[in-house]
Design an enzyme around this catalytic site. Structure first.
Site, PDB file in Angstrom:
ATOM      1  CB  SER A 261     -11.915  11.005  75.882  1.00  0.00           C
ATOM      2  OG  SER A 261     -12.139   9.684  75.439  1.00  0.00           O
ATOM      3  N   GLY A 262      -9.032  10.444  75.833  1.00  0.00           N
ATOM      4  CA  GLY A 262      -7.921   9.515  75.784  1.00  0.00           C
ATOM      5  C   GLY A 262      -8.335   8.081  76.056  1.00  0.00           C
ATOM      6  CG  ASP A 263      -9.849   4.709  78.226  1.00  0.00           C
ATOM      7  OD1 ASP A 263     -10.352   3.850  77.473  1.00  0.00           O
ATOM      8  OD2 ASP A 263      -9.133   4.423  79.199  1.00  0.00           O
ATOM      9  CG  ASP A 264     -13.331   2.607  75.997  1.00  0.00           C
ATOM     10  OD1 ASP A 264     -12.761   2.384  74.912  1.00  0.00           O
ATOM     11  OD2 ASP A 264     -13.221   1.861  76.990  1.00  0.00           O
ATOM     12  CB  SER A 295     -11.454   7.926  71.511  1.00  0.00           C
ATOM     13  OG  SER A 295     -10.610   7.394  72.511  1.00  0.00           O
TER      14      SER A 295
END
Length: 482
Positions: A261-264, A295
């Site tokens: 993902s682009g975050d946590d 990530s």
């Protein structure tokens, strides 16, 4: 016996020719009955609860061509099946196909099941996304000061709900939302893929989630949650596409999942600043195990930054992170209040990291200007053990708050292989207190090594949580011709 006597009588009266005709008619009738009752779909799956009633989305006019909106079909199906909530519950089957839909809400004692070749496609027509009020523990939307779009699969005040499949897919078609977010064109916070509020006994399992507009899975103000066998994939540059975010929840189990993902990958939350303090509902009794995370700009597991209602008793084990910014990250600041305490992590394998451990008391994003700067968070009882890492730029960055140090930190049995171009100082520590044991490279002075004569294994609870005692059942779906 009656049928045999009738045949015998007919033989006596009309002879063998009539017998042959009768037998043909009887067999034809039986064949018609067999065709009428022939099973169209049949399979088994594992779930918290099985259902007495079944239906397919096609029974309600659903069309899986990837073009026709099925929002009404899904909501009509759920509304119809809700009548069975107190009569054994109901399951809705989504067969192979591409099922375009906007947001729809589920009901209690209900299962949504996706065939392995079923794809739910999130609509890009904003009129198919109702707008909800901001969450009370946040006081505002995260993207905008106003409300928020309802999630694709949504439910509130529910009990006993299962969203599962044979690894069927939910595609949020997030590029549409990401572009509008970056251009500042959204008046409301982007939708999530799956969200349950004020609910109990929820299972989300055996699904692939792609390209969420924002967070993927968001249980909030809920309890007894099982998230299992989930694959989550979004571009690593996509904004705020967190994987699984338990938020003011109790008794949650997340396991056997893979997240890019682009975050946590997993972000544990409990409300924002004065709103979270006032709402006062912590996230507690959380188990995370057998997680694989990629990530590059965020953490495998983040605690905060919205943690103002408190976070406690989090147990994470058997975690693999590859090319991820940090292994475990605690994010808080003055004005957050709340607490992060009794955190237990063991058995992490990390490859190519910026930091293995990161704690910061300087995460300054606030809901508004009404927060109390005297509301200081309590960070204590943080336990990390049995960790192997390689190609790491910096072992740890631990930054407490002046006058409000992070305390009772324990790090043991950790081996960190530094990258060829690693920072010259592998550990930086300010306003933290604790101990270490068997850690390489040697930690900062604020975490003194106990020495070989005092080898310390940081705590990890042996007693299982109640969510670990949940027994799953083998359920059956059978759809017959009518």
């Amino acid at each position: 016996m009656e049928l045999a006597r009738m045949i015998l009588m007919r033989i006596q009266v009309t002879g063998i020719a009539t017998l042959l005709v009768l037998v043909a008619l009887i067999l034809g009738q039986k064949g018609a009955e067999a065709r009428k009752g022939r099973i169209l779909e049949s399979f088994e799956y594992i779930a918290m609860s099985c259902r007495a009633h079944s239906a397919s989305i096609t029974d309600f006019g659903g069309i899986g061509d990837g073009k026709t909106s099925n929002t009404k079909a899904f909501q009509d199906a759920v509304n119809h099946l809700s009548q069975y909530a107190n009569g054994g519950g109901a399951q809705l089957y989504v067969p192979a196909g591409q099922w375009l839909t906007g947001s729809f809400s589920l009901t209690s004692h209900f299962t949504l099941y996706l065939h392995k070749d079923a794809v739910l496609l999130a609509s890009q027509d904003m009129s198919e996304w109702p707008v909800l009020k901001a969450l009370p523990s946040y006081g505002r939307g995260r993207d905008a000061a106003g409300g928020r779009f309802a999630s694709l699969i949504f439910g509130t005040n529910l009990t006993d709900v299962v969203v599962t499949g044979a690894n069927g897919t939910i595609d949020g078609q997030g590029a549409f939302w990401w572009q509008n977010f970056h251009k500042g064109k959204l008046k409301y916070t982007r939708p999530y893929l799956i969200e349950f509020m004020y609910s109990d006994n929820i299972q989300i399992s055996n699904l692939t989630l792609l390209n969420s507009p924002s967070w993927n899975v968001h249980p909030v103000y809920s309890s007894n949650i099982l998230v299992q066998g989930i694959t989550i994939i979004a571009p690593i540059t996509s904004p705020n596409t967190d994987g699984i975010n338990p938020d003011s929840c109790t008794n949650v189990r997340i396991e056997d999942s893979y997240i890019v993902s682009g975050d946590d990958c997993i972000a544990v939350k409990s409300g924002w600043d004065e709103y979270g303090i006032s709402f006062g509902m912590p996230t507690k009794q959380l188990v995370i195990r057998r997680l694989t995370c990629i990530s590059p700009y965020s953490a495998a597991i983040a605690l905060g930054s919205e943690m103002s209602g408190g976070i406690e008793d989090v147990r994470a084990e058997d975690i693999t992170a590859i090319h991820t910014e940090s292994g475990v990250r605690i994010k808080t600041a003055r004005g957050r209040g709340g607490f992060v305490k009794d955190i237990y992590v063991k058995g992490m394998t990390l490859h190519t990291m910026k930091w293995v451990f990161w704690m910061t008391g300087n995460y300054k994003a606030h809901a508004d200007n009404h927060y109390d700067p005297k509301a200081l968070p309590v960070i204590q009882g943080i336990n990390y053990r049995d960790i192997m890492a390689d190609n790491v730029s910096m072992a740890a960055r631990l930054e407490g708050i002046e006058g409000d140090p992070f305390t009772q930190i324990c790090i043991s049995n950790v081996t960190i292989g530094m990258a060829a171009k690693a920072k010259k100082v592998p550990w930086t520590c300010t306003d933290v207190e604790g101990i270490s044991s068997g850690v390489s490279p040697r930690p900062c002075d604020q975490l003194p090594d106990q020495g070989p004569e005092k080898i310390t294994a940081c705590d990890f609870p042996a007693e299982p949580l109640s969510i670990d005692r949940v027994v799953l059942k083998s359920c059956t779906y059978r759809m017959k011709y009518t």
